[in-house]
Scaffold this motif. Structure first.
Motif, PDB file in Angstrom:
ATOM      1  N   ASP A 131      44.674 -73.495  27.293  1.00 15.92           N
ATOM      2  CA  ASP A 131      43.903 -74.564  27.932  1.00 15.92           C
ATOM      3  C   ASP A 131      44.633 -75.895  28.005  1.00 15.92           C
ATOM      4  OD1 ASP A 131      41.781 -72.726  28.230  1.00 15.92           O
ATOM      5  OD2 ASP A 131      41.041 -73.220  26.229  1.00 15.92           O
ATOM      6  N   LEU A 132      45.941 -75.938  27.739  1.00 17.89           N
ATOM      7  CA  LEU A 132      46.736 -77.167  27.780  1.00 17.89           C
ATOM      8  C   LEU A 132      47.698 -77.134  28.961  1.00 17.89           C
ATOM      9  CD1 LEU A 132      47.690 -77.622  24.013  1.00 17.89           C
ATOM     10  CD2 LEU A 132      45.903 -78.833  25.299  1.00 17.89           C
ATOM     11  N   TYR A 133      47.756 -78.260  29.681  1.00 17.11           N
ATOM     12  CA  TYR A 133      48.594 -78.346  30.871  1.00 17.11           C
ATOM     13  C   TYR A 133      49.349 -79.662  30.872  1.00 17.11           C
ATOM     14  CZ  TYR A 133      45.905 -74.353  32.262  1.00 17.11           C
ATOM     15  OH  TYR A 133      45.327 -73.102  32.290  1.00 17.11           O
ATOM     16  N   HIS A 134      50.650 -79.570  31.166  1.00 23.26           N
ATOM     17  CA  HIS A 134      51.508 -80.746  31.218  1.00 23.26           C
ATOM     18  C   HIS A 134      51.670 -81.183  32.677  1.00 23.26           C
ATOM     19  CE1 HIS A 134      55.603 -82.607  31.576  1.00 23.26           C
ATOM     20  NE2 HIS A 134      54.979 -83.434  30.772  1.00 23.26           N
ATOM     21  N   TYR A 135      51.384 -82.450  32.924  1.00 22.69           N
ATOM     22  CA  TYR A 135      51.512 -83.049  34.254  1.00 22.69           C
ATOM     23  C   TYR A 135      52.626 -84.098  34.248  1.00 22.69           C
ATOM     24  CZ  TYR A 135      46.772 -81.532  35.615  1.00 22.69           C
ATOM     25  OH  TYR A 135      45.658 -80.808  35.937  1.00 22.69           O
ATOM     26  N   ALA A 188      46.883 -82.491  29.338  1.00 18.42           N
ATOM     27  CA  ALA A 188      45.414 -82.467  29.380  1.00 18.42           C
ATOM     28  C   ALA A 188      44.914 -81.113  28.900  1.00 18.42           C
ATOM     29  CB  ALA A 188      44.911 -82.741  30.798  1.00 18.42           C
ATOM     30  N   ARG A 189      43.784 -81.142  28.219  1.00 18.08           N
ATOM     31  CA  ARG A 189      43.111 -79.911  27.774  1.00 18.08           C
ATOM     32  C   ARG A 189      41.943 -79.655  28.720  1.00 18.08           C
ATOM     33  NH1 ARG A 189      43.052 -76.994  23.369  1.00 18.08           N
ATOM     34  NH2 ARG A 189      44.042 -78.571  22.064  1.00 18.08           N
ATOM     35  N   HIS A 224      50.080 -90.135  24.749  1.00 20.46           N
ATOM     36  CA  HIS A 224      50.860 -90.345  25.974  1.00 20.46           C
ATOM     37  C   HIS A 224      50.543 -91.731  26.526  1.00 20.46           C
ATOM     38  CE1 HIS A 224      51.947 -86.099  26.030  1.00 20.46           C
ATOM     39  NE2 HIS A 224      50.685 -85.859  25.677  1.00 20.46           N
ATOM     40  N   THR A 225      51.380 -92.217  27.409  1.00 22.19           N
ATOM     41  CA  THR A 225      51.150 -93.524  28.016  1.00 22.19           C
ATOM     42  C   THR A 225      50.255 -93.436  29.247  1.00 22.19           C
ATOM     43  OG1 THR A 225      53.177 -93.344  29.293  1.00 22.19           O
ATOM     44  CG2 THR A 225      53.321 -94.476  27.166  1.00 22.19           C
ATOM     45  N   PHE A 226      49.783 -92.228  29.557  1.00 20.26           N
ATOM     46  CA  PHE A 226      48.799 -92.035  30.618  1.00 20.26           C
ATOM     47  C   PHE A 226      47.781 -91.031  30.102  1.00 20.26           C
ATOM     48  CE2 PHE A 226      46.943 -90.159  34.394  1.00 20.26           C
ATOM     49  CZ  PHE A 226      46.681 -91.277  35.166  1.00 20.26           C
ATOM     50  N   ARG A 227      46.504 -91.293  30.377  1.00 20.25           N
ATOM     51  CA  ARG A 227      45.431 -90.402  29.933  1.00 20.25           C
ATOM     52  C   ARG A 227      44.439 -90.224  31.069  1.00 20.25           C
ATOM     53  NH1 ARG A 227      44.483 -93.561  24.241  1.00 20.25           N
ATOM     54  NH2 ARG A 227      43.551 -95.058  25.659  1.00 20.25           N
ATOM     55  N   SER A 228      43.918 -89.012  31.167  1.00 20.46           N
ATOM     56  CA  SER A 228      42.945 -88.716  32.212  1.00 20.46           C
ATOM     57  C   SER A 228      41.817 -87.864  31.640  1.00 20.46           C
ATOM     58  CB  SER A 228      43.627 -87.952  33.358  1.00 20.46           C
ATOM     59  OG  SER A 228      42.697 -87.551  34.328  1.00 20.46           O
ATOM     60  N   TRP A 229      40.577 -88.258  31.977  1.00 17.30           N
ATOM     61  CA  TRP A 229      39.375 -87.507  31.632  1.00 17.30           C
ATOM     62  C   TRP A 229      38.666 -87.209  32.948  1.00 17.30           C
ATOM     63  CZ3 TRP A 229      41.106 -91.822  29.241  1.00 17.30           C
ATOM     64  CH2 TRP A 229      41.188 -91.834  27.853  1.00 17.30           C
TER      65      TRP A 229
END
Length: 159
Positions: free
Chosen positions: A47-51, A69-70, A87-92
């Motif tokens: 369930d983990l993905y690197h962007y 992101a999970r 990380h220096t960027f986060r997304s929900w």
């Protein structure tokens, strides 16, 4: 250094059924590559993905979003994601599938927020955040349009 924040909530009606749309969205790598600005996307764990996204620059701020992101795929009508790690960027965010206005249509809603840690004085955030918001809105609208095109193209291929 300061966090620049933005949030977007948009939706689109797609001519498809929930099962086909869910299959498209649940393919995190395939669907994620439809998002404007995605340069690299790979699964790095359960369930983990690197962007890694394209470099963002507006004259005052320049950075390259790179984060993990999970994803939570347990809800049949929603797919959610949240940041994982530092990380220096986060997304929900959440993809939410709802009944469309007519049979054979699904309303897809994306509710998302993000934060970028950038080298700016906190006092200038009031000047920069509107540009970040505009960029977030444009990316989300482009992402929805690409998902709609992909989902409706799959429906046409099946018919």
């Amino acid at each position: 250094m300061a966090w620049i924040r933005s949030a977007t909530d948009r939706s689109v009606v797609i001519r498809t059924d929930r099962g086909r749309l869910r299959a498209l969205l649940a393919d995190v790598v395939g669907c994620g590559r439809l998002m404007p600005g995605v340069e690299e996307l790979e699964r790095v764990g359960d369930d983990l993905y690197h962007y890694r996204l394209a470099r963002v620059s507006n004259g005052a701020v320049a950075f390259t979003p790179d984060y993990v992101a999970r994803f939570d795929l347990t809800d049949p009508d929603a797919i959610a994601w949240e940041p994982h790690g530092d990380h220096t960027f986060r997304s929900w965010g959440t993809f939410l599938m709802q009944d469309g206005p007519t049979p054979g249509e699904v309303r897809l809603r994306i509710d998302t927020r993000s934060e970028a840690w950038v080298d700016v004085a906190p006092v200038v955030l009031v000047l920069i955040e509107p540009f970040a918001q505009k960029e977030s809105d444009e990316v989300t609208e482009g992402f929805l349009a690409a998902i709609k095109n992909a989902a409706e193209a799959r429906l046409t291929e099946i018919a």
